[in-house]
Design an enzyme around this catalytic site. Structure first.
Site, mmCIF file in Angstrom:
data_model
loop_
_atom_site.group_PDB
_atom_site.id
_atom_site.type_symbol
_atom_site.label_atom_id
_atom_site.label_comp_id
_atom_site.label_asym_id
_atom_site.label_seq_id
_atom_site.Cartn_x
_atom_site.Cartn_y
_atom_site.Cartn_z
ATOM 1 C CD GLU A 112 50.524 -9.353 21.843
ATOM 2 O OE1 GLU A 112 50.300 -8.370 21.091
ATOM 3 O OE2 GLU A 112 49.727 -9.706 22.737
ATOM 4 C CG PHE A 152 37.788 -15.492 24.975
ATOM 5 C CD1 PHE A 152 37.343 -14.445 24.184
ATOM 6 C CD2 PHE A 152 38.742 -15.224 25.953
ATOM 7 C CE1 PHE A 152 37.820 -13.155 24.364
ATOM 8 C CE2 PHE A 152 39.217 -13.937 26.147
ATOM 9 C CZ PHE A 152 38.755 -12.903 25.345
ATOM 10 C CD GLN A 153 42.292 -13.512 24.355
ATOM 11 O OE1 GLN A 153 42.936 -14.087 25.223
ATOM 12 N NE2 GLN A 153 42.370 -12.202 24.180
ATOM 13 C CE LYS A 180 44.874 -20.225 32.267
ATOM 14 N NZ LYS A 180 43.820 -19.202 32.354
ATOM 15 C CG MET A 183 61.153 1.964 -2.047
ATOM 16 S SD MET A 183 62.596 2.648 -2.900
ATOM 17 C CE MET A 183 63.913 2.104 -1.801
#
Lengths: 106, 547
Positions: free
Chosen positions: B47, B109-110, B159, B461
């Site tokens: 993602e 969940f999630q 959802k 760096m």
């Protein structure tokens, strides 16, 4: 320096969190916070007292960037230690703008 | 029609031609409807890659980038990309799936409160409550994302809302904003300062590209004939080979640019924000200069440096109002003398490859319309210093957030948005590993992105700063156990070549520019090589260290 902020905002998801987050992140720690919703106007009237070493214009400009915020007034006058009664000051929201910066205000 | 259809319709009505999306449980209804959408859905392999690709797409096309992810880890994986867009004012609309409304707040969940997580890194965010609102919500999100100072807008989509039947689409009506008139009093005051100034400098930032005001800016510069310095994001606003251009200013800026700014008596600041990487020690920055500041964001005016005159709003009308011929001949001569005296020297001892020289060779050989993306680290500064840039939208670099792993996904987004143009991603061995899975995206979509990978087997760096400011105590910067990048690239189906000697530099440039498909040039460089000049932290821009 103590500050006193009066904010009118549309009462949308997360508006109080957003305003408090800006205050904290920009260095304006609140010592008191009052908010009253006006369901008919779908607005929320907020007063914040606190202190900061930074110029209050920084807070005003950053709060004005929030999409829901309609008006912001911040002053640094010493105010009474106890928060005012917000019920006594219900007033129509002064809609100053609709979309932040699209009008290039300032 | 269900909620997901309303979102697709809104995206289509916005003219979206592609979105970057990674599916998962809570967002499945939307992905189901994406199959019939008039636009393409690009699948990244992470993602974060999707969010950064949307950022690159937006910067390289001037359109709004769109990324979609599921709830929980899908959403949290977007956060760095969202923050990157926020810090660099990139217009994006990010849609995250969320657990169904009755389960929000139940630790389902999630489930993650991504709305809360993102409060500090979005221009705005919304939670969808009703399917009827979705069309209007998406259109409004686009409007907010691209208006004023652009930024990312998040829509969190439970959802159940995405599968809810739409009773009536809440229509969207464009709110045409009228251009703010330019204050004639401020114009008069600014022109007086410009006339009185003996040593003016134009300091240009990313706002010119973001506001799509490049032509207006160039017309202004040609008219006023004043020297120009640029921030990292302002590079290309004036072609870097233009005689009035002195270079990037700041920490790794060109000496001529820093000298001019420090000796100036007037700074005309166009779409820049006095970032600490540009100013060095703020109190010592351009100490004798008055300031004319142009920016679309009122919060930037006076935030770090009080201007004598400020203009808030679109840059173009102000630049036009201030465009008058000036003759600052002696000052221009002085700036040109500095520019010549402090020009880069590409002769490096030894038989190894000198990264600045290779970048200069590459940019000279590349077509003029070449989009370069940079990752973060030493190579990012070498790109800024040594590559010729002809337009700010051709140089994609993570300026505000400094996101390692930005370069490759940004190149994917840029190539998707500009399929006919050459796209080169310059990366380092630290940065490339942060999103190396996106090699698979290059392969899947056959994107002819050219990857130039500088490998010093270090986090270069950080190593440089440890050498200079931490008594050579090298902590966690050794990457000598890197994989074989050529083999890795080939395993993903990319063509790949390794070079490590000076006499192979031309071979490498030809390989990159003549290869028809996605490819990687692996370039071994000296781990001791540093980026110069360097203004140490807390120092004035006149106090530049050199190697």
């Amino acid at each position: 320096m103590r500050f006193h902020a009066e904010i009118v905002a549309r009462n949308e998801d997360g508006v109080l969190e957003r305003i408090l987050r800006v205050c904290r992140h920009r260095g304006f720690g609140p010592s008191s916070f009052y908010a009253v919703a006006s369901p008919l106007e779908n607005t929320v009237h907020i007063e914040i007292h606190g202190s900061s070493q930074r110029p209050h214009t920084l807070l005003v400009k950053q709060l004005e960037k929030l999409y829901e915020v309609l008006t912001v007034v911040v002053n640094t006058r010493e105010t009474q230690g106890v928060g005012p009664s917000l019920e006594s000051r219900a007033r129509p929201a002064q809609v100053r703008r609709t979309v932040y910066a699209s009008s290039g205000h300032g | 029609m269900i909620g997901a259809d309303a979102i697709v319709k809104a995206l289509e009505d916005e003219g979206v031609d592609l979105v970057f999306g990674y599916p998962g449980g809570a967002i499945m209804p939307l992905f189901d409807r994406l199959l019939e959408a008039k636009f393409q859905t690009i699948l990244p392999r992470h993602e974060q890659g999707g969010a950064l690709a949307a950022d690159g797409y937006a910067r390289a096309t001037g359109k709004v980038g769109v990324c979609i992810a599921t709830s929980g880890p899908g959403a949290t994986n977007l956060v760095t990309g969202i923050a990157n867009a926020f810090l660099d004012s990139v217009p994006m609309v990010c849609i995250t799936g969320q657990v169904a409304s009755p389960f929000i707040g139940m630790d389902a969940f999630q489930e993650v409160d991504i709305f809360g997580v993102c409060l500090g890194v979005v221009k705005h965010s919304m939670i969808a409550r009703r399917a009827d609102d979705l069309y209007h919500m998406v259109r409004e999100a686009f409007d907010i994302a691209r208006s004023g100072r652009p930024g990312p807008v998040l829509i969190d989509l439970p959802k159940d809302v995405s599968i809810q039947a739409v009773q009536a689409l809440k229509p969207w009506e464009e709110d045409p904003s009228l251009p703010e008139p330019v204050s004639p009093i401020a114009v008069q005051k600014a022109l007086r300062l410009m006339h009185e100034a003996e040593r003016p400098v134009i300091y240009v930032g990313g706002g010119v590209a973001i506001g799509q005001e490049v032509e207006a800016f160039r017309d202004f510069v040609e008219e006023v004939q004043m020297p120009v310095v640029a921030t990292l994001k302002g590079l290309g606003s004036l072609a870097t080979d233009h005689e009035l251009f002195l270079g990037m200013l700041g920490m790794h800026g060109m000496k001529a640019a820093n000298y001019a700014v420090q000796h100036s008596d007037l700074l005309i600041v166009v779409g820049a924000r006095f970032d600490d990487r540009a100013t060095g020690k703020l109190a010592a920055f351009a100490p004798n200069a008055k300031v004319i500041h142009l920016d679309i964001d009122p919060a930037e005016l006076g935030k770090l440096r009080r201007p004598e005159v400020s203009f808030c709003g679109a840059l173009g009308p102000v630049l036009k109002a201030l465009a008058q011929p000036f003759e600052k001949t002696a000052w221009l001569a002085q700036c040109q003398e500095w520019k010549a005296s402090f020009a880069w020297n590409y002769d490096a001892p030894g038989e190894g490859i000198y990264a600045p020289r290779l970048l200069q060779m590459l940019s000279r050989a590349a077509p003029q319309r070449t989009i370069v993306t940079a990752d973060v680290g030493q190579h990012q500064m070498w790109v800024a210093q040594h590559m010729q840039l002809h337009h700010p939208c051709d140089h994609l670099s993570s300026g505000g957030l400094g996101t390692m792993g930005y370069g490759l996904p940004a190149a994917i987004g840029a190539q998707m948005g500009n399929p006919k143009d050459r796209v080169i991603c310059v990366s380092g061995d630290g940065s490339i590993m942060m999103n190396i899975q996106e090699f698979a995206t290059l392969k899947r979509y056959q994107l002819p992105v050219k990857i130039l990978l500088f490998d010093n087997q270090r986090l270069g760096m950080v190593r440089q700063w440890q050498e200079l400011f931490f008594n050579e105590r090298y902590s966690a910067t050794d990457l000598s156990d890197n994989p074989d990048f050529v083999l890795v690239a080939r395993s993903f189906g990319l063509d790949a070549l390794r070079i490590e000697r000076k006499d192979e530099e031309s071979l490498g440039v030809n390989f990159l520019l003549n290869n028809p498909g996605p490819c990687l040039l692996h370039v071994r460089i000296d781990p001791q090589e540093n980026v110069w000049p360097l203004v140490p932290p807390g120092a004035s821009n006149l106090d530049m260290m050199e190697g």
